[in-house]
Design a protein around this motif. Structure first.
Motif, short mmCIF file in Angstrom:
data_model
loop_
_atom_site.label_atom_id
_atom_site.label_comp_id
_atom_site.label_asym_id
_atom_site.label_seq_id
_atom_site.Cartn_x
_atom_site.Cartn_y
_atom_site.Cartn_z
N ALA A 30 -56.48 -42.98 29.58
CA ALA A 30 -57.26 -44.15 29.12
C ALA A 30 -57.29 -44.19 27.59
O ALA A 30 -57.16 -45.26 26.97
CB ALA A 30 -58.69 -44.10 29.68
N LYS A 31 -57.41 -43.02 26.99
CA LYS A 31 -57.42 -42.98 25.52
C LYS A 31 -56.08 -43.40 24.95
O LYS A 31 -55.99 -44.12 23.96
CB LYS A 31 -57.77 -41.58 25.04
CG LYS A 31 -59.21 -41.20 25.29
CD LYS A 31 -59.49 -39.83 24.76
CE LYS A 31 -60.94 -39.40 24.97
NZ LYS A 31 -61.23 -38.06 24.46
N GLU A 32 -55.04 -42.92 25.58
CA GLU A 32 -53.70 -43.29 25.10
C GLU A 32 -53.48 -44.78 25.23
O GLU A 32 -52.90 -45.42 24.34
CB GLU A 32 -52.64 -42.53 25.90
CG GLU A 32 -52.63 -41.04 25.58
CD GLU A 32 -51.58 -40.32 26.39
OE1 GLU A 32 -50.97 -40.99 27.27
OE2 GLU A 32 -51.35 -39.13 26.13
N HIS A 81 -57.50 -38.88 29.50
CA HIS A 81 -56.46 -38.82 28.48
C HIS A 81 -55.60 -40.06 28.53
O HIS A 81 -55.23 -40.64 27.46
CB HIS A 81 -55.61 -37.55 28.71
CG HIS A 81 -54.50 -37.43 27.70
ND1 HIS A 81 -54.73 -37.08 26.41
CD2 HIS A 81 -53.16 -37.62 27.85
CE1 HIS A 81 -53.59 -37.07 25.79
NE2 HIS A 81 -52.60 -37.38 26.67
N GLN A 106 -54.52 -50.68 20.55
CA GLN A 106 -54.94 -50.86 19.16
C GLN A 106 -53.73 -50.96 18.23
O GLN A 106 -53.68 -51.80 17.32
CB GLN A 106 -55.84 -49.68 18.73
CG GLN A 106 -57.21 -49.71 19.36
CD GLN A 106 -58.05 -48.53 18.96
OE1 GLN A 106 -57.59 -47.62 18.24
NE2 GLN A 106 -59.31 -48.48 19.44
N ALA A 138 -55.75 -47.08 25.20
CA ALA A 138 -56.57 -47.79 24.20
C ALA A 138 -55.92 -47.71 22.84
O ALA A 138 -55.85 -48.69 22.07
CB ALA A 138 -57.98 -47.20 24.16
N ALA A 139 -55.40 -46.50 22.52
CA ALA A 139 -54.75 -46.33 21.22
C ALA A 139 -53.49 -47.20 21.15
O ALA A 139 -53.18 -47.81 20.12
CB ALA A 139 -54.40 -44.86 20.99
#
Length: 226
Positions: free
Chosen positions: A3-5, A1, A11, A7-8
Motif C-alpha cells: 500500500a505504501k509503495e 508495504h 505521488q 501511494a508513493a
C-alpha cells in the motif's frame, strides 16, 4: 508495504503529471510570447514599409511640384523671350518704316527740288505779238506745221537744251502707274463726227501724219534723247 509503495508511486506519478502540466503551460506561455513578439515585429515592418512608401510618395510629389515649377519657369522665360523678340522685331520694323518714310520724303524733296530747278532753268515766257506769240486759235486742222530747222516763232528755253532734258528725265523717272492713270482718266470714246456735224459742207478729211503719233515715245527713245 504494498500500500505504501502504491501511494508513493501515485505521488510520483502525480508529481510527474504536475511537472508536465507546468512545462506545457510554460511552453504555451513561451509560444504566446514568441507569437506576440513576431506580431509586433511584423507590425513594425509593416509600419516601416508604409512609412517608406509614404516617403516615396512625398518625394514623388515634391519632384512633380519641382518639375511643374521648372516647367512654369521655362514657359515664362520663353514667353518673356518671345515678347522681347516681338518687341525687337516691332522696333526694327518701325525703324525700317521710318527709314523708308525718310527715304520717300527725301526722294520727294529731291524730286521737288529737281522740278523747281527745272522750272527755274526753263523760266516763263509771256506771249507777245510777233515772234514769241504761240497762239494757235487761228490754226486750221489742215494747216502745215513749222519747219523744225527754221520755226516761225522763237523756241522757248524750257523746250530746248538742258531744261528739256530735265523735263523729259523727270517724266521718264517719275511716271505714275499706268493703271492708276487709266483709272483716274479713262480713254474717252471716239467721237462720231456725223453726229457732231450733221450738216457738213465738205467731206471729212483723214488724219494726216502731223496728228498720228505712231509709234508713241518709249523708254528707249527717251534714253536716246537724254
Amino acid at each position: 508495504h504494498t500500500a505504501k509503495e502504491d501511494a508513493a508511486k501515485r505521488q510520483r506519478q502525480e508529481a510527474a503529471d504536475k511537472r508536465k502540466q507546468q512545462e506545457e503551460r510554460a511552453r504555451q506561455r513561451r509560444d504566446e510570447l514568441l507569437r506576440k513578439e513576431q506580431e509586433l515585429a511584423d507590425a513594425m515592418k509593416a509600419r516601416e514599409k508604409e512609412h517608406a512608401e509614404a516617403q516615396k510618395r512625398f518625394a514623388a510629389k515634391l519632384a512633380l511640384q519641382k518639375e511643374k515649377r521648372e516647367q512654369k519657369m521655362l514657359e515664362e522665360k520663353a514667353k518673356a523671350q518671345k515678347a522681347q523678340e516681338e518687341a525687337a522685331a516691332a522696333k526694327l520694323r518701325a525703324k525700317r518704316q521710318a527709314e523708308a518714310n525718310a527715304r520717300a520724303d527725301q526722294a520727294a524733296k529731291n524730286a521737288a527740288a529737281a522740278a523747281a530747278s527745272s522750272a527755274a532753268a526753263c523760266g516763263t515766257t509771256t506771249p507777245k505779238a510777233g515772234g514769241t506769240n504761240y497762239d494757235m486759235s487761228d490754226l486750221l486742222s489742215d494747216a502745215s506745221t513749222d519747219d523744225e530747222d527754221n520755226p516761225r516763232n522763237e523756241v522757248p528755253n524750257w523746250a530746248q537744251g538742258p531744261a528739256l532734258r530735265n523735263a523729259l528725265y523727270n517724266q521718264f523717272v517719275f511716271t505714275p502707274d499706268e493703271k492708276q492713270v487709266k483709272s483716274l482718266f479713262p480713254s474717252p470714246p471716239s467721237p462720231i463726227l456725223e453726229q457732231i456735224f450733221p450738216k457738213k459742207s465738205r467731206p471729212f478729211r483723214p488724219r494726216t501724219s502731223s496728228a498720228m503719233w505712231e509709234p508713241s515715245p518709249n523708254r528707249t527713245n527717251l534714253r536716246k534723247l537724254l
